[in-house]
Enzyme design. Structure first.
Site, PDB file in Angstrom:
ATOM      1  N   GLU A 186      61.442 -50.644  30.532  1.00  0.00           N
ATOM      2  CA  GLU A 186      60.444 -50.446  29.465  1.00  0.00           C
ATOM      3  C   GLU A 186      60.970 -50.686  28.125  1.00  0.00           C
ATOM      4  O   GLU A 186      62.274 -49.842  27.913  1.00  0.00           O
ATOM      5  CB  GLU A 186      60.202 -48.637  29.478  1.00  0.00           C
ATOM      6  CG  GLU A 186      59.212 -48.697  30.580  1.00  0.00           C
ATOM      7  CD  GLU A 186      58.561 -47.117  30.669  1.00  0.00           C
ATOM      8  OE1 GLU A 186      57.319 -46.913  31.465  1.00  0.00           O
ATOM      9  OE2 GLU A 186      59.178 -46.248  30.155  1.00  0.00           O
ATOM     10  N   CYS A 187      60.477 -51.075  27.157  1.00  0.00           N
ATOM     11  CA  CYS A 187      60.911 -51.293  25.710  1.00  0.00           C
ATOM     12  C   CYS A 187      62.352 -51.698  25.749  1.00  0.00           C
ATOM     13  O   CYS A 187      62.692 -52.809  26.134  1.00  0.00           O
ATOM     14  CB  CYS A 187      60.745 -50.020  25.021  1.00  0.00           C
ATOM     15  SG  CYS A 187      60.777 -50.231  23.186  1.00  0.00           S
ATOM     16  N   GLY A 188      63.459 -50.785  25.559  1.00  0.00           N
ATOM     17  CA  GLY A 188      64.715 -51.356  25.330  1.00  0.00           C
ATOM     18  C   GLY A 188      65.234 -51.703  26.748  1.00  0.00           C
ATOM     19  O   GLY A 188      65.901 -52.603  26.757  1.00  0.00           O
TER      20      GLY A 188
END
Length: 438
Positions: free
Chosen positions: A328-330
């Site tokens: 997720e994201c990073g």
């Protein structure tokens, strides 16, 4: 129906008024008085709850009327049942939310307070004004007459004369003043591009929180605040999200830390085993894990260290050959081919997805997301709708893989960050909050 501990929601007319300082100081002061204090955060913030936990000694949970259905809100509310008092922190201004209704509401702090029966304490920055601050407070109180309103804490008061004038206005408006905080320049927490730094990175968080508590104890009426707390009866019929696998290897360190507490609580409550590991310490995920989950965080600040973490990368790639990996994201960025940092340096990432992201070319991405999966991802079937939130500055330069989902903002407009799918590997730029009920 069961009686619940009383609570309060700390809010403000806007961001930047000092409500986080008040929140942390109040949590610690009440805890120091021997109370079991359950913290909450209204809205999708995933940084503040870690600070709340440090101040209160208990996990802090998000309550989000846009993303969450009534059953999940009930399940999260049930976490308060062994506490003496609940203290929630609002997000942005008290009435700020989105324009299109979500699963329960529009995502405002006022909705959270109303649903929970928590009176609002409004933190009002009186810098640059005196009696006029009462007009602001009165407007916030009158805007939603059914919203319980406990009173105000005046912040950044310059002098005894300033306090007298501000109090005069509040007295005229009939608004209780629960505290008066003198102006101090050393009370703000360190910040970076996503707002506050992470709690785990604060150089001396315990000293800071103890200082906030001492400051609050000296300048607010804790007895009056406790007396103002109230709560509605606990609604039945709630539950927390189910785990996406039985044994979950979860990256947890300064580069990967943004996981909503209600997810982890739900996963553990359903019998899942969480197996933490640190990519920054070059630890590989547990070889017996069914799933590797890389949450969001700040990989762009540690890109060189991650690129050199050979055991982590080898273990991640070996897992992905036969079992699912999700980021997720990073975490999504770390699964890609390359990450370009703010200085323009390119760092090789895991290469499990073709994603190339750049923090050099900054663009702000912020908002709720509703995703309809075009393919299965760990724990969720094709066609499942997910609710989440996106908050980052990274730009996608290349994304050659199949899209994971059709992704929309809170108003139903499509967004280009569709996530990626390659083999056993999936990733999204939004942080999962909850699946929609069927």
């Amino acid at each position: 129906m069961t009686d619940v501990p009383p609570g309060l929601l700390i809010s403000a007319p806007s961001s930047g008024t000092g409500k986080t300082t008040v929140m942390l100081g109040l949590l610690r002061a009440l805890r120091d008085d021997g109370l079991t204090v359950q913290p909450y955060k209204s809205g999708p913030d995933y940084i503040d709850p870690a600070f709340h936990r440090a101040a209160s000694g208990r996990p802090s949970f998000n309550l989000d009327t846009w993303a969450m259905d009534p059953a999940l809100l009930n399940g999260i509310a049930a976490e308060m049942m062994d506490a003496d008092i609940c203290i929630a922190e609002g997000s942005m201004g008290l009435y700020d939310g989105v324009a299109t209704k979500g699963q329960t509401g529009f995502g405002s702090s006022a909705e959270t307070a109303m649903r929970m029966g928590w009176p609002v304490i409004l933190v009002v920055d009186v810098g640059g004004q005196a009696q006029s601050a009462a007009a602001t407070a009165l407007g916030f109180k009158a805007y939603a007459p059914d919203l319980p309103f406990a009173g105000v804490i005046l912040n950044r008061v310059a002098s005894p004369r300033h306090e007298r004038l501000a109090r005069l206005g509040m007295d005229k408006a009939g608004i209780p003043v629960l505290g008066v905080l003198p102006r101090r320049g050393d009370l703000s927490l360190p910040e970076r591009h996503l707002g506050l730094i992470q709690a785990v990175e604060h150089p001396d968080l315990e000293t800071a929180i103890a200082g906030y508590a001492e400051f609050l104890r000296a300048h607010v009426d804790l007895s009056a605040i406790r007396a103002a707390a109230a709560g509605a009866v606990q609604k039945s019929g709630g539950g927390l999200p189910r785990p996406p696998a039985q044994r979950i290897a979860l990256a947890q360190d300064a580069a990967f830390s943004f996981t909503y507490p209600h997810l982890l609580k739900g996963w553990r409550a359903a019998g899942a085993e969480i197996l933490p590991f640190s990519p920054l310490a070059d630890e590989a995920p547990d070889t017996g894990a069914d799933l590797v989950w890389l949450p969001g965080g700040y990989p762009e600040l540690h890109a060189g260290q991650l690129a050199a973490a050979s055991q982590f990368l080898a273990g991640l790639r070996a897992h992905a050959e036969t079992r699912p990996v999700h980021g997720e994201c990073g975490g999504y960025m770390a699964l890609g081919t390359a990450l370009i940092d703010k200085e323009g340096n390119t760092h090789a990432m895991a290469g499990l997805l073709g994603l190339v992201t750049s923090y050099e070319k900054r663009k702000f991405h912020l908002g709720y997301r509703r995703a309809v999966l075009g393919a299965a991802m760990p724990g969720f079937a094709t066609g499942q709708a997910l609710r989440g939130h996106e908050f980052h500055y990274s730009t996608i330069l290349e994304q050659p893989d199949a899209a994971l989902a059709d992704v929309f903002d809170a108003d139903g407009n499509p967004v280009p960050e569709t996530g990626s799918l390659r083999g056993n590997v999936t990733g999204t730029f939004f942080h999962l909050i909850t699946p929609e009920a069927a």
